[in-house]
Design a protein around this motif. Sequence first.
Motif, PDB file in Angstrom:
ATOM      1  N   ARG A  57       1.060  -1.067  -0.002  1.00 55.50           N
ATOM      2  CA  ARG A  57       0.664  -0.359  -0.379  1.00 55.50           C
ATOM      3  C   ARG A  57       0.583   1.477   0.207  1.00 55.50           C
ATOM      4  N   SER A  58       0.413   2.392  -0.504  1.00 61.09           N
ATOM      5  CA  SER A  58       0.495   3.478  -0.468  1.00 61.09           C
ATOM      6  C   SER A  58       0.092   4.553  -0.277  1.00 61.09           C
ATOM      7  N   ASP A  59      -0.260   5.853   0.536  1.00 66.33           N
ATOM      8  CA  ASP A  59      -1.522   6.375   0.601  1.00 66.33           C
ATOM      9  C   ASP A  59      -0.819   7.722  -0.345  1.00 66.33           C
ATOM     10  N   THR A  99      -3.518  -1.398  -1.952  1.00 70.08           N
ATOM     11  CA  THR A  99      -4.380  -0.492  -1.663  1.00 70.08           C
ATOM     12  C   THR A  99      -3.416   1.205  -2.182  1.00 70.08           C
ATOM     13  N   PHE A 100      -3.944   1.906  -3.741  1.00 72.48           N
ATOM     14  CA  PHE A 100      -2.914   3.093  -3.456  1.00 72.48           C
ATOM     15  C   PHE A 100      -4.213   4.364  -4.219  1.00 72.48           C
ATOM     16  N   PRO A 101      -4.683   4.869  -3.134  1.00 69.10           N
ATOM     17  CA  PRO A 101      -5.967   5.797  -3.328  1.00 69.10           C
ATOM     18  C   PRO A 101      -5.080   7.284  -4.063  1.00 69.10           C
ATOM     19  N   ARG A 102      -4.329   7.536  -4.232  1.00 72.94           N
ATOM     20  CA  ARG A 102      -3.698   8.773  -4.686  1.00 72.94           C
ATOM     21  C   ARG A 102      -3.294   8.721  -5.715  1.00 72.94           C
ATOM     22  N   LEU A 103      -3.236   7.174  -6.464  1.00 74.80           N
ATOM     23  CA  LEU A 103      -2.220   7.454  -7.282  1.00 74.80           C
ATOM     24  C   LEU A 103      -3.127   7.647  -8.556  1.00 74.80           C
ATOM     25  N   GLY A 104      -1.966   8.296  -9.544  1.00 75.90           N
ATOM     26  CA  GLY A 104      -3.138   8.276 -11.239  1.00 75.90           C
ATOM     27  C   GLY A 104      -2.796   8.678 -12.357  1.00 75.90           C
ATOM     28  N   GLU A 105      -1.328   7.826 -12.174  1.00 77.25           N
ATOM     29  CA  GLU A 105       0.046   7.995 -13.179  1.00 77.25           C
ATOM     30  C   GLU A 105       0.669   6.897 -13.201  1.00 77.25           C
ATOM     31  N   PHE A 137      -8.430   1.965  -5.780  1.00 82.76           N
ATOM     32  CA  PHE A 137      -7.767   3.003  -6.684  1.00 82.76           C
ATOM     33  C   PHE A 137      -8.504   3.890  -5.870  1.00 82.76           C
ATOM     34  N   GLY A 138      -8.003   4.787  -6.068  1.00 78.39           N
ATOM     35  CA  GLY A 138      -9.376   6.495  -5.542  1.00 78.39           C
ATOM     36  C   GLY A 138     -10.775   6.800  -6.503  1.00 78.39           C
TER      37      GLY A 138
END
Length: 407
Positions: A85-87, A108-114, A131-132
């Motif tokens: 994970r990484s928030d 869990t990677f809620p801020r991963l966008g690219e 994801f977020g």
Amino acid sequence: MFTKQFLSAAAAFSMISGVVSVGCDDPTATIKSPADATQVANCDSIEGSVVIDRNAGPDIDIGGRLKEIGGDLRAENNGLLNSLRSDSLQTIGGTFLLKNVTKVSTLTFPRLGEVGSIDWATLNALPEPTFGNPGITKAKSVTIADTFIENINGINVESLTDMNINNNRRLTKFSTSIKSLSNTLYVQANGLNLTMEMPNLEWIANMTITNVTSFSVPSLHTVNGSMRFDSNYFTTFIAANLSEITDGDLSFVSNPQLTNISVPALERVGGGFTVANNTALEKLDGFNKLNEIGGAVKVRGSFTDVQFSGLKDVKGAFEVVSTEDITDACKTLGSFQNSVVQGNYTCHGQDATANDDTSEASGDGSSGSGDNSDGSGDKKNAAPAVSASASSLLTLAALGALAAAFL
């Protein structure tokens, strides 16, 4: 002087104790323990790649200050990792690669966008990545294969090069907002009840769809290459806005529950056109605007009616064969012979073998076989002519050699 001595002593202690510092500027930052993960998380960015060692686990968290990894984030052949994970992580410049990570159940990677690309395979315990919102919006390619993933949400990239979703036996739903795909969409051997929704897809180069229960592409207007549907379970296929398949083939083969194909705006297929062994499909009448086919036409099945009311040009052969009586359809289609169809023409019904041939029609405009309305096509004399010619050449060569021996 004292500082240098202290640093040297610290370095020596690290070597003795087996603890090696993970640097933010290292070409590869290898995580072997939660302590290594904490060091990585304390970097604002990692210039190189982050590698999860095969013996690291069970829980790795690289959330904290870390926002960007310039290279890859990789974990391979790890049977200990339960969660990754990484928030805080927003960007992975290279590949987000997970292969043979057999026990990971939380991702869990809620801020991963690219990401540069996603490449996941053999994840035997992961039910769903988290994801977020809006999730991953930028990537070049996505491959998800041989996993226990049940649902793929959060991959909302507008433009991709390739997408390959295969052998995810528990995957039952996939919805994505992708608008264009410049190379290939490949979906095969996933869950038996997989519903696939691509509401925003407008343009794609090639697609092959297999073993899908529902497939929706309401906005699709152009396929630059080929579009193939093999061994699916849907009853209806509708592409209301598809107007052109530019260079490739269109095929529906061995879709046993298919009863309706409707592509009402399609005007041109650049390659071959194949509809074969879709045994529940009784009428083929959903291509009323189809005007030009750049290859051959092969329509084989259990039809009672076949219509191509707008067809004006077929570059290759034209074959329609059914297990049922299609006398009326063949009378109508008969006007295509020596006019619309540039290759050989065949149309007949009541053929018990109609569903046996599932090969695709030629996409290069070749004439194919058969040249009459009953499709019998006589090829018996072709092979002997070649054999006789070859035999004559061999005889002449033997005589020449014999003559040379006496000179």
